[in-house]
Design an enzyme around this catalytic site. Structure first.
Site: not given
Ligand code: J5X
Ligand code: AKG
Ligand code: FE2
Length: 360
Positions: A214, A216, A291
């Site tokens: 993915h 961010d 981890r």
């Molecule tokens: C403020 C955020 C940022 C979110 C959504 C929301 C809360 C959780 C974050 C994450 C965390 C894990 C990867 C991601 C891709 C996911 O699925 O949840 C992130 C997402 C984003 O970066 O869009």
């Molecule tokens: O755990 C990791 O190294 C990646 C985590 C991550 O990509 C995320 O929380 O958006």
């Molecule tokens: Fe990420």
């Protein structure tokens, strides 16, 4: 063994991986894994840091930051508190289960719904005051956890301000121009999220996925990963002559104990009008180590639009993306996931954008 609903499967005591967590090899091996390639490590306190960071953000969308001034002792406490949280029994963690429609709590991150299998990880999302989320977990004993996370958020916000300045400077923007950029001006009111991730040792790591590929969505993410346990990988797309014909490989991000990982998110890609790559990344799991990682996501408050910085828009092609707020963008991602950047291309820019997005 009686079969439990997959969300009640305890990853920590698993001796085999169930069907629900078994990924087809096409996911893990969609691109070759680079044998010897390294994400740039940059001492961000150096006077020439901006040009190095600029180059890393264009080529990789990621770098390892040293010289960040976040105390090593605090990083150690963040990690130990994170481990303490995940070591609670599953039924206890479920007390903090996130409710539909809210982002905070224990549960699957939104990206999970775009993949047919479950990930070999647990996640805790902390938006806003951590006390509200964890007070049920450790009745009478959550204050240290909360203090450490609050302190970490203060350090992260300070670091985010410095990084934002250097990254904009590397794009050639002068100080007074930066002050006019909404997300920079509004950094004090920034929306911040901490995502705690736990990847237990996995009995069959070749068929499991810690965190699926993915980008961010925020401006950028600062990630602390446990020293000594690798897992994070970044997609390196090498374009020969910018035509996207170069090789694409997964590069393992080395877990340097003193470094924090910084990766560009979709909103900074938009702000830079496509110049900075929004790094596609994932986490794989291993057979031995447990981890953990802690990601700090930052973006402008919900009422501030993000749009390509005027000075970076070339007069012929115009802005590649239309203005969008973070909540609006999260809504688009919740519908179209990895096509969200395409969905916010500006109507005046029907051609594929000139920079990273075309490097497929
Ligand atoms: C403020 C955020 C940022 C979110 C959504 C929301 C809360 C959780 C974050 C994450 C965390 C894990 C990867 C991601 C891709 C996911 O699925 O949840 C992130 C997402 C984003 O970066 O869009
Ligand atoms: O755990 C990791 O190294 C990646 C985590 C991550 O990509 C995320 O929380 O958006
Ligand atoms: Fe990420």
């Amino acid at each position: 063994m009686p079969s439990l609903p997959p969300e009640l499967f305890d990853l920590y005591s698993a001796r085999h991986i169930p069907e629900s967590h078994t990924w087809a090899s096409s996911y893990l091996y969609d691109h070759p894994i680079a044998a010897a390639d390294f994400v740039p490590t940059i001492d961000i306190s150096r006077p020439d840091a901006a040009s190095l960071i600029g180059a890393a953000c264009r080529c990789w969308g990621m770098f390892l930051a040293t010289g960040h001034r976040v105390p090593a002792a605090l990083l150690g406490s963040v990690e130990s508190q994170t481990r303490r949280l995940f070591s609670l029994p599953l039924h206890r963690k479920l007390r903090a289960a996130s409710h539909p429609g809210s982002i905070s709590g224990y549960g699957r991150p939104p990206l999970s719904s775009f993949f047919p299998k479950l990930m070999w990880s647990e996640g805790f999302t902390l938006a806003g005051d951590p006390t509200d989320i964890v007070s049920n977990l450790w009745p009478g004993d959550h204050s240290l956890f909360c203090e450490v996370m609050e302190e970490y958020k203060r350090e992260m916000k300070d670091l985010a301000g410095r990084l934002m300045g250097i990254m904009l400077q590397s794009l050639g923007l002068a100080q007074e121009e930066m002050g006019r950029i909404g997300p920079m001006r509004e950094l004090q009111r920034a929306f911040e999220v901490l995502q705690l991730n736990s990847y237990p040792a996995c009995p069959d790591p070749e068929r499991a996925m810690g965190m699926a590929a993915h980008t961010d969505s925020g401006l950028f993410t600062v990630l602390h990963q446990s020293a000594g346990a690798a897992g994070l990988q970044v997609l390196r797309e090498e374009a020969e002559d910018g035509d996207g014909s170069g090789p694409t490989r997964w590069v393992a991000v080395q877990p340097l104990p003193e470094a924090l990982v910084v990766n560009v998110g979709d909103l900074f890609h938009i702000l830079s009008n496509g110049r900075f790559r929004s790094a596609k990344h994932r986490a794989v799991v291993g057979p031995v180590d447990h981890r953990v990682s802690v990601a700090y996501f930052v973006g402008p408050p919900g009422d501030v639009k993000v749009e390509p910085v005027r000075a970076l828009v070339d007069p012929i092609r115009g802005p590649v993306y239309r203005p969008v707020t973070w909540p609006e963008y999260l809504g688009i991602r919740a519908r179209v996931f990895d096509q969200a950047l395409v969905a916010v291309r500006s109507p005046e820019s029907p051609k594929p954008p000139p920079f990273t997005e075309s490097l497929k």
